[in-house]
Design a protein around this motif. Structure first.
Motif, PDB file in Angstrom:
ATOM      1  N   ALA A   1      23.781  64.117  23.678  1.00 32.66           N
ATOM      2  CA  ALA A   1      25.092  64.851  23.205  1.00 32.66           C
ATOM      3  C   ALA A   1      26.027  65.076  24.430  1.00 32.66           C
ATOM      4  O   ALA A   1      27.210  65.172  24.192  1.00 32.66           O
ATOM      5  N   HIS A   2      25.510  65.257  25.566  1.00 34.37           N
ATOM      6  CA  HIS A   2      26.231  65.692  26.716  1.00 34.37           C
ATOM      7  C   HIS A   2      26.983  64.220  27.014  1.00 34.37           C
ATOM      8  O   HIS A   2      28.487  64.336  27.451  1.00 34.37           O
ATOM      9  N   ALA A   3      26.621  63.128  26.862  1.00 29.88           N
ATOM     10  CA  ALA A   3      27.387  62.163  27.212  1.00 29.88           C
ATOM     11  C   ALA A   3      28.507  61.705  26.040  1.00 29.88           C
ATOM     12  O   ALA A   3      29.607  61.336  26.395  1.00 29.88           O
ATOM     13  N   ALA A   4      28.286  62.236  24.804  1.00 24.70           N
ATOM     14  CA  ALA A   4      29.268  62.131  23.708  1.00 24.70           C
ATOM     15  C   ALA A   4      30.310  62.845  23.961  1.00 24.70           C
ATOM     16  O   ALA A   4      31.318  62.615  23.624  1.00 24.70           O
ATOM     17  N   VAL A   5      30.014  64.285  24.192  1.00 26.03           N
ATOM     18  CA  VAL A   5      31.041  65.537  24.531  1.00 26.03           C
ATOM     19  C   VAL A   5      31.906  64.940  25.535  1.00 26.03           C
ATOM     20  O   VAL A   5      33.056  65.124  25.654  1.00 26.03           O
ATOM     21  N   GLN A   6      31.378  64.407  26.773  1.00 25.30           N
ATOM     22  CA  GLN A   6      32.030  63.969  27.908  1.00 25.30           C
ATOM     23  C   GLN A   6      32.879  62.652  27.719  1.00 25.30           C
ATOM     24  O   GLN A   6      34.023  62.784  28.342  1.00 25.30           O
ATOM     25  N   SER A   7      32.599  61.984  26.867  1.00 29.04           N
ATOM     26  CA  SER A   7      33.403  60.650  26.665  1.00 29.04           C
ATOM     27  C   SER A   7      34.361  60.834  25.630  1.00 29.04           C
ATOM     28  O   SER A   7      35.267  60.079  25.324  1.00 29.04           O
ATOM     29  N   ALA A   8      33.674  61.261  24.268  1.00 28.08           N
ATOM     30  CA  ALA A   8      34.681  61.517  23.107  1.00 28.08           C
ATOM     31  C   ALA A   8      35.576  62.409  23.108  1.00 28.08           C
ATOM     32  O   ALA A   8      35.206  63.511  23.686  1.00 28.08           O
ATOM     33  N   ASP A   9      36.844  62.249  22.660  1.00 30.02           N
ATOM     34  CA  ASP A   9      37.765  63.396  22.545  1.00 30.02           C
ATOM     35  C   ASP A   9      37.541  64.527  21.907  1.00 30.02           C
ATOM     36  O   ASP A   9      37.721  65.679  21.738  1.00 30.02           O
ATOM     37  N   ARG A  10      36.677  64.220  20.523  1.00 28.12           N
ATOM     38  CA  ARG A  10      36.497  65.174  19.642  1.00 28.12           C
ATOM     39  C   ARG A  10      35.015  65.212  19.229  1.00 28.12           C
ATOM     40  O   ARG A  10      34.651  64.951  17.780  1.00 28.12           O
ATOM     41  N   ALA A  11      34.229  65.606  19.882  1.00 23.61           N
ATOM     42  CA  ALA A  11      32.563  65.362  19.590  1.00 23.61           C
ATOM     43  C   ALA A  11      32.181  66.987  19.663  1.00 23.61           C
ATOM     44  O   ALA A  11      32.962  67.810  20.249  1.00 23.61           O
ATOM     45  N   GLU A  12      31.626  67.411  18.452  1.00 24.55           N
ATOM     46  CA  GLU A  12      31.097  68.590  18.308  1.00 24.55           C
ATOM     47  C   GLU A  12      29.383  68.561  18.410  1.00 24.55           C
ATOM     48  O   GLU A  12      28.759  67.809  17.755  1.00 24.55           O
TER      49      GLU A  12
ATOM     50  N   ASP B   1      23.168  68.246  34.810  1.00 21.21           N
ATOM     51  CA  ASP B   1      21.944  69.252  34.888  1.00 21.21           C
ATOM     52  C   ASP B   1      22.618  70.769  34.680  1.00 21.21           C
ATOM     53  O   ASP B   1      22.001  71.533  33.995  1.00 21.21           O
ATOM     54  N   GLN B   2      23.796  71.109  35.063  1.00 25.05           N
ATOM     55  CA  GLN B   2      24.380  72.364  34.865  1.00 25.05           C
ATOM     56  C   GLN B   2      24.589  72.570  33.303  1.00 25.05           C
ATOM     57  O   GLN B   2      24.257  73.582  32.720  1.00 25.05           O
ATOM     58  N   ALA B   3      25.361  71.545  32.758  1.00 25.29           N
ATOM     59  CA  ALA B   3      25.325  71.640  31.253  1.00 25.29           C
ATOM     60  C   ALA B   3      24.243  71.963  30.328  1.00 25.29           C
ATOM     61  O   ALA B   3      24.341  72.680  29.604  1.00 25.29           O
ATOM     62  N   LEU B   4      23.270  71.138  30.694  1.00 24.99           N
ATOM     63  CA  LEU B   4      21.913  71.380  29.924  1.00 24.99           C
ATOM     64  C   LEU B   4      21.392  72.681  30.352  1.00 24.99           C
ATOM     65  O   LEU B   4      20.670  73.106  29.450  1.00 24.99           O
TER      66      LEU B   4
ATOM     67  N   ILE C   1      26.760  74.566  21.005  1.00 23.18           N
ATOM     68  CA  ILE C   1      26.786  74.283  22.295  1.00 23.18           C
ATOM     69  C   ILE C   1      27.741  73.342  23.056  1.00 23.18           C
ATOM     70  O   ILE C   1      27.408  73.104  23.975  1.00 23.18           O
ATOM     71  N   THR C   2      28.809  73.061  22.257  1.00 25.54           N
ATOM     72  CA  THR C   2      29.728  72.110  22.767  1.00 25.54           C
ATOM     73  C   THR C   2      30.119  72.521  23.949  1.00 25.54           C
ATOM     74  O   THR C   2      30.558  71.795  24.961  1.00 25.54           O
ATOM     75  N   SER C   3      30.718  73.911  24.154  1.00 24.77           N
ATOM     76  CA  SER C   3      31.367  74.174  25.366  1.00 24.77           C
ATOM     77  C   SER C   3      30.369  74.076  26.481  1.00 24.77           C
ATOM     78  O   SER C   3      30.937  73.700  27.662  1.00 24.77           O
TER      79      SER C   3
ATOM     80  N   ARG D   1      14.111  76.276  27.658  1.00 25.87           N
ATOM     81  CA  ARG D   1      13.649  74.806  27.999  1.00 25.87           C
ATOM     82  C   ARG D   1      14.264  74.667  29.148  1.00 25.87           C
ATOM     83  O   ARG D   1      15.356  75.264  29.651  1.00 25.87           O
ATOM     84  N   ASP D   2      13.640  73.721  30.075  1.00 23.62           N
ATOM     85  CA  ASP D   2      14.280  73.331  31.249  1.00 23.62           C
ATOM     86  C   ASP D   2      14.284  71.735  31.420  1.00 23.62           C
ATOM     87  O   ASP D   2      13.340  70.784  31.055  1.00 23.62           O
ATOM     88  N   PHE D   3      15.775  71.225  31.677  1.00 23.60           N
ATOM     89  CA  PHE D   3      15.848  69.777  31.665  1.00 23.60           C
ATOM     90  C   PHE D   3      16.128  69.267  32.967  1.00 23.60           C
ATOM     91  O   PHE D   3      16.663  69.640  33.716  1.00 23.60           O
ATOM     92  N   GLN D   4      15.259  68.343  33.276  1.00 19.11           N
ATOM     93  CA  GLN D   4      15.057  67.663  34.698  1.00 19.11           C
ATOM     94  C   GLN D   4      15.989  66.411  34.617  1.00 19.11           C
ATOM     95  O   GLN D   4      16.197  65.606  33.691  1.00 19.11           O
TER      96      GLN D   4
END
Length: 384
Positions: A222-233, A254-257, A244-246, A133-136
């Motif tokens: 999911a990216h927003a949750a991992v970036q903001s919450a301390d313990r999101a998986e 963009d790099q994360a996705l 894909i947590t890491s 997949r490609d995420f824009q």
């Protein structure tokens, strides 16, 4: 004539009969199996000791000395048949029935397979299809969610304590220490209370073909949750299970996705929701993520065939989780009712069955997880 390398001189000293066994060790290394030179030597020595009387003796010697990990045993056997029996292409037995698990913590990239041409999103299927997949980049409207999610998650009392001036329990050790330091005077008693910490947030995202229209939004959430919450998986599932947590910890979205897109092999394919959730629960480190967590499954729950595995997995998840929620895009239709056999079976163990058709509905729901609500069964019985 140029001088030969020590490796070449060592191989020339081996008998010709050893070539197939040395070649098998090289084949495994080419496919990311961890095979040390000492293991290849031990393999040939074991074959010599066994005789061998049959090909099964050679296989047992290979298993004992080359030591493939249990999760790659089927692939190991396929390469063994390919190398020693002359199969043109390794046929991995059980691949259609066994759920693959990929952890993004330093695991190898699994071999890609030829994608089949299917119309994703129209029908739910159990057939595996591997693709990318490609995420824009686009405007997502997740700013408010990022700012609020850390404080909006359900909380629990930790076993760790902090000092407090009031409404705590007596900290006897510190109080006695202060009395001693004050030469017997009795100062104000020292109090402590247990800390309050946010619960874990676990997102399980369906990336099958029937969810194709929503996958991009779910990954951004999911990216927003991992970036903001301390313990999101975050895990994805379709015909395989991938952590894909890491990847989502990379600050640039963009790099994360893009990294997540490389990790996940089963974009837009079939779905085996029950077996993949059971696979998640079968790994102790993964199932620990669900203990006491707010678990949100983003899926249409269109399980094909027997739903017994799905019902078992959901009951086990419910027993571990603080709150188990299913967000389905189908609930965005006012005419939606949990009428399928699978949804009727899992409805009693769900705390929430909510609309997952838009980012706004999902963010509003996740930000409300700390507030109590009637069970999903009670709500949908009233609606019906």
């Amino acid at each position: 004539m140029p001088a030969s390398s020590p490796r070449e001189r060592g191989e020339e000293s081996l008998p010709r009969a050893a070539a197939p066994f040395l070649g098998f060790a090289r084949l495994l290394r080419r496919h990311a199996f961890a095979v040390a030179p000492e293991q290849a030597t031990s393999f040939m020595q074991a074959v010599t000791l066994l005789g061998p009387r049959s090909m099964n003796d050679i296989r047992e010697a290979a298993l004992a000395t080359l030591a493939p990990s249990p999760d790659r045993r089927i692939e190991f056997d396929a390469h063994f048949r390919s190398h020693f029996y002359g199969d043109v292409k390794p046929s991995i037995e059980g691949e259609e029935d066994e759920t693959r698990i990929k952890d993004d913590r330093g695991t190898r990239e699994e071999e890609s397979q030829d994608p089949r041409q299917e119309k994703g999103g129209e029908l739910s299927s159990a057939r595996e299809q591997l693709s990318s997949r490609d995420f824009q980049r686009d405007a997502d409207g997740l700013g408010a969610f990022r700012r609020r999610v850390a404080s909006a998650l359900p909380a629990r009392r930790s076993f760790r304590t902090i000092r407090t001036r009031s409404r705590g329990t007596l900290d006897l050790r510190r109080s006695l220490s202060e009395i001693v330091s004050a030469d017997g005077d009795i100062p104000s008693p020292q109090l402590r209370r247990r800390q309050t910490v946010p619960r874990k947030l676990l997102l399980l995202i369906d990336v099958s073909g029937s969810m194709k229209l929503h996958t991009s939004d779910y990954l951004k959430l999911a990216h927003a949750a991992v970036q903001s919450a301390d313990r999101a998986e975050v895990f994805t599932f379709g015909t395989r299970l991938t952590r894909i947590t890491s990847a989502l910890r990379i600050r640039d979205r963009d790099q994360a996705l893009a990294r997540a897109a490389v990790l996940v092999d089963d974009w837009d394919g079939g779905t085996r929701m029950g077996p993949t959730l059971l696979a998640f629960l079968s790994v102790p480190r993964f199932s620990a993520f669900a203990r006491g967590a707010a678990v949100v499954i983003l899926s249409d729950a269109l399980e094909r065939g027997d739903h017994a595995d799905l019902e078992t997995a959901m009951r086990r998840l419910s027993a571990r989780a603080f709150r188990l929620s299913l967000a389905t895009p189908l609930a965005g239709d006012p005419r939606f009712r949990p009428a399928t056999a699978a949804l009727r079976a899992i409805l009693p163990v769900l705390d929430d069955l909510v609309d997952g058709s838009s980012l706004k509905s999902l963010t509003d729901f996740i930000l409300s997880l700390a507030r109590p609500a009637p069970s999903a069964e009670a709500i949908w019985k009233r609606v019906s």
